[in-house]
Design a protein around this motif. Structure first.
Motif, PDB file in Angstrom:
ATOM      1  N   LEU A  42      -0.155   2.844  -7.488  1.00 58.23           N
ATOM      2  CA  LEU A  42       1.160   2.412  -7.000  1.00 58.23           C
ATOM      3  C   LEU A  42       1.067   1.799  -5.611  1.00 58.23           C
ATOM      4  O   LEU A  42       1.698   0.783  -5.324  1.00 58.23           O
ATOM      5  N   ALA A  43       0.285   2.417  -4.743  1.00 58.30           N
ATOM      6  CA  ALA A  43       0.180   1.952  -3.360  1.00 58.30           C
ATOM      7  C   ALA A  43      -0.620   0.658  -3.238  1.00 58.30           C
ATOM      8  O   ALA A  43      -0.408  -0.112  -2.301  1.00 58.30           O
ATOM      9  N   HIS A  44      -1.539   0.425  -4.167  1.00 64.64           N
ATOM     10  CA  HIS A  44      -2.422  -0.737  -4.062  1.00 64.64           C
ATOM     11  C   HIS A  44      -2.374  -1.611  -5.307  1.00 64.64           C
ATOM     12  O   HIS A  44      -3.383  -2.163  -5.726  1.00 64.64           O
ATOM     13  N   GLY A  45      -1.193  -1.760  -5.878  1.00 62.61           N
ATOM     14  CA  GLY A  45      -1.028  -2.546  -7.095  1.00 62.61           C
ATOM     15  C   GLY A  45      -1.384  -4.004  -6.956  1.00 62.61           C
ATOM     16  O   GLY A  45      -1.685  -4.674  -7.934  1.00 62.61           O
ATOM     17  N   GLU A  46      -1.388  -4.501  -5.730  1.00 61.70           N
ATOM     18  CA  GLU A  46      -1.701  -5.911  -5.503  1.00 61.70           C
ATOM     19  C   GLU A  46      -3.206  -6.180  -5.409  1.00 61.70           C
ATOM     20  O   GLU A  46      -3.631  -7.327  -5.373  1.00 61.70           O
ATOM     21  N   GLU A  47      -4.010  -5.124  -5.381  1.00 56.72           N
ATOM     22  CA  GLU A  47      -5.463  -5.302  -5.276  1.00 56.72           C
ATOM     23  C   GLU A  47      -6.069  -5.746  -6.608  1.00 56.72           C
ATOM     24  O   GLU A  47      -5.583  -5.382  -7.672  1.00 56.72           O
ATOM     25  N   GLU A  48      -7.133  -6.503  -6.505  1.00 58.74           N
ATOM     26  CA  GLU A  48      -7.841  -6.985  -7.691  1.00 58.74           C
ATOM     27  C   GLU A  48      -8.678  -5.869  -8.312  1.00 58.74           C
ATOM     28  O   GLU A  48      -9.259  -5.065  -7.596  1.00 58.74           O
ATOM     29  N   VAL A  49      -8.726  -5.868  -9.627  1.00 57.48           N
ATOM     30  CA  VAL A  49      -9.572  -4.930 -10.363  1.00 57.48           C
ATOM     31  C   VAL A  49     -10.910  -5.628 -10.601  1.00 57.48           C
ATOM     32  O   VAL A  49     -10.948  -6.803 -10.980  1.00 57.48           O
ATOM     33  N   ALA A  50     -11.989  -4.906 -10.385  1.00 57.97           N
ATOM     34  CA  ALA A  50     -13.324  -5.471 -10.601  1.00 57.97           C
ATOM     35  C   ALA A  50     -13.484  -5.847 -12.076  1.00 57.97           C
ATOM     36  O   ALA A  50     -12.852  -5.248 -12.953  1.00 57.97           O
TER      37      ALA A  50
END
Length: 94
Positions: A42-50
């Motif tokens: 929830l806090a880092h939903g904008e981060e890319e998934v490897a």
């Protein structure tokens, strides 16, 4: 793809497959492959998934959409599925 987008992709696919708890299952699988928890997602939903966890997530979504039990997928390290289940879910033999 970002966490948020990948989660929405999972929910949509599971809903289309008729999975009753699609949003919960999509979240739990994403947490499982990313080795994280709900708050982190929830806090880092904008981060890319490897790429590797993303590919694993898509594979698990396909299996869940085929109605493979969620617990079966996330606990395979601790159990020894029966041979007929290995064949049914296309798991490697031990």
């Amino acid at each position: 793809m970002r966490y948020e987008e990948l989660y929405r992709y999972g929910v949509k696919g599971l809903e289309e497959a008729g999975i009753g708890e699609a949003s919960l299952d999509a979240r739990l699988l994403l947490e499982y492959v990313c080795h994280t928890d709900r708050n982190q997602l929830l806090a880092h939903g904008e981060e890319e998934v490897a790429p590797e966890p993303e590919a694993m997530y898509r594979t698990l979504l396909e299996k869940r959409a085929a109605h493979m039990p969620l617990q079966y997928m996330t606990c395979l390290l601790y159990t020894n599925p029966r041979p007929r289940d290995r064949q049914r879910w296309r798991l490697p033999s031990s």
